[in-house]
Design a protein around this motif. Structure first.
Motif, mmCIF file in Angstrom:
data_model
loop_
_atom_site.group_PDB
_atom_site.id
_atom_site.type_symbol
_atom_site.label_atom_id
_atom_site.label_comp_id
_atom_site.label_asym_id
_atom_site.label_seq_id
_atom_site.Cartn_x
_atom_site.Cartn_y
_atom_site.Cartn_z
ATOM 1 N N ASN A 3 -10.691 -9.602 -0.673
ATOM 2 C CA ASN A 3 -9.838 -10.408 0.185
ATOM 3 C C ASN A 3 -9.249 -9.492 1.276
ATOM 4 O OD1 ASN A 3 -7.967 -12.032 1.365
ATOM 5 N ND2 ASN A 3 -6.887 -12.542 -0.523
ATOM 6 N N PRO A 4 -9.435 -9.823 2.569
ATOM 7 C CA PRO A 4 -8.948 -8.946 3.626
ATOM 8 C C PRO A 4 -7.428 -8.758 3.596
ATOM 9 C CG PRO A 4 -10.261 -10.739 4.559
ATOM 10 C CD PRO A 4 -10.183 -10.957 3.097
ATOM 11 N N ILE A 5 -6.705 -9.778 3.232
ATOM 12 C CA ILE A 5 -5.248 -9.683 3.192
ATOM 13 C C ILE A 5 -4.813 -8.672 2.136
ATOM 14 C CG2 ILE A 5 -3.094 -10.947 2.835
ATOM 15 C CD1 ILE A 5 -4.641 -11.756 5.368
ATOM 16 N N SER A 6 -5.459 -8.693 0.975
ATOM 17 C CA SER A 6 -5.087 -7.747 -0.074
ATOM 18 C C SER A 6 -5.469 -6.318 0.310
ATOM 19 C CB SER A 6 -5.736 -8.130 -1.406
ATOM 20 O OG SER A 6 -7.145 -8.072 -1.305
ATOM 21 N N VAL A 7 -6.568 -6.142 1.054
ATOM 22 C CA VAL A 7 -6.969 -4.816 1.514
ATOM 23 C C VAL A 7 -5.940 -4.280 2.511
ATOM 24 C CG1 VAL A 7 -8.716 -3.549 2.833
ATOM 25 C CG2 VAL A 7 -9.421 -5.185 1.092
ATOM 26 N N ILE A 8 -5.451 -5.130 3.406
ATOM 27 C CA ILE A 8 -4.446 -4.725 4.388
ATOM 28 C C ILE A 8 -3.146 -4.341 3.690
ATOM 29 C CG2 ILE A 8 -2.972 -5.581 6.262
ATOM 30 C CD1 ILE A 8 -5.411 -7.220 7.207
ATOM 31 N N GLN A 12 -1.426 -0.592 3.519
ATOM 32 C CA GLN A 12 -0.052 -0.354 3.962
ATOM 33 C C GLN A 12 0.752 0.347 2.872
ATOM 34 O OE1 GLN A 12 1.303 -0.931 7.104
ATOM 35 N NE2 GLN A 12 2.978 0.250 6.254
ATOM 36 N N ASN A 13 0.541 -0.048 1.621
ATOM 37 C CA ASN A 13 1.281 0.567 0.512
ATOM 38 C C ASN A 13 0.830 1.999 0.244
ATOM 39 O OD1 ASN A 13 2.769 -1.760 0.146
ATOM 40 N ND2 ASN A 13 1.393 -2.564 -1.416
#
Length: 151
Positions: A3-8, A12-13
């Motif tokens: 999922n691209p959102i989870s990769v982003i 960030q973390n």
């Protein structure tokens, strides 16, 4: 497929905060990650990003993998708060030292006592004929590109 959102969010973390440019094996953060570059001599990933960060060490490995290297250069990228502006070198009235043959910037070698062209290998050098053109002009397609030679 991740999922691209989870990769982003994961980027960030894990990579958010300070990015030190001379740490070996450290991949640059994604473009969506908020980070501050601590310049330790290598270019900031805001200015230069490579498609490969693990380059094959031998010619055989490079040929086997058939990988290509590309660089994305953004020389006008903006720095963020907390980063230093890149230093501007004042070369004085003489200007930058350039190659006499191709006018490219030069590379200092031998502890700065000599310099050499970074664009043209010495094997590329060729003498000029009485006409002022290279002797091997018609043997090198890059020199006659766009011109027609009638034999």
């Amino acid at each position: 497929m991740p999922n691209p959102i989870s990769v982003i969010i994961e980027s960030q973390n894990s990579a958010g905060g300070a990015f030190i440019t001379n740490e070996q094996g450290l991949l640059p953060p994604l473009v969506t990650t908020k980070y501050v570059v601590e310049d330790q001599g290598n270019s900031s990933p805001r200015y230069v990003k490579s498609s490969l960060y693990c380059i094959p060490a031998t010619a055989d490995l490079l040929k086997t993998t058939a990988l290509t290297i590309t660089l994305t250069v953004s020389q006008m990228a903006r720095t963020v708060e907390g980063e230093y502006e890149p230093p501007i070198v004042n070369v004085g009235a003489l200007g930058a030292i350039r190659c006499n043959r191709c006018k490219a910037h030069i590379q200092l070698v031998d502890a700065g006592r000599r310099f050499q062209c970074i664009m043209l290998p010495t094997a590329y050098f060729q003498h000029l004929a009485h006409t002022g053109q290279r002797v091997d002009k018609y043997e090198r397609p890059e020199l006659v590109l766009g011109t027609r030679v009638f034999v």
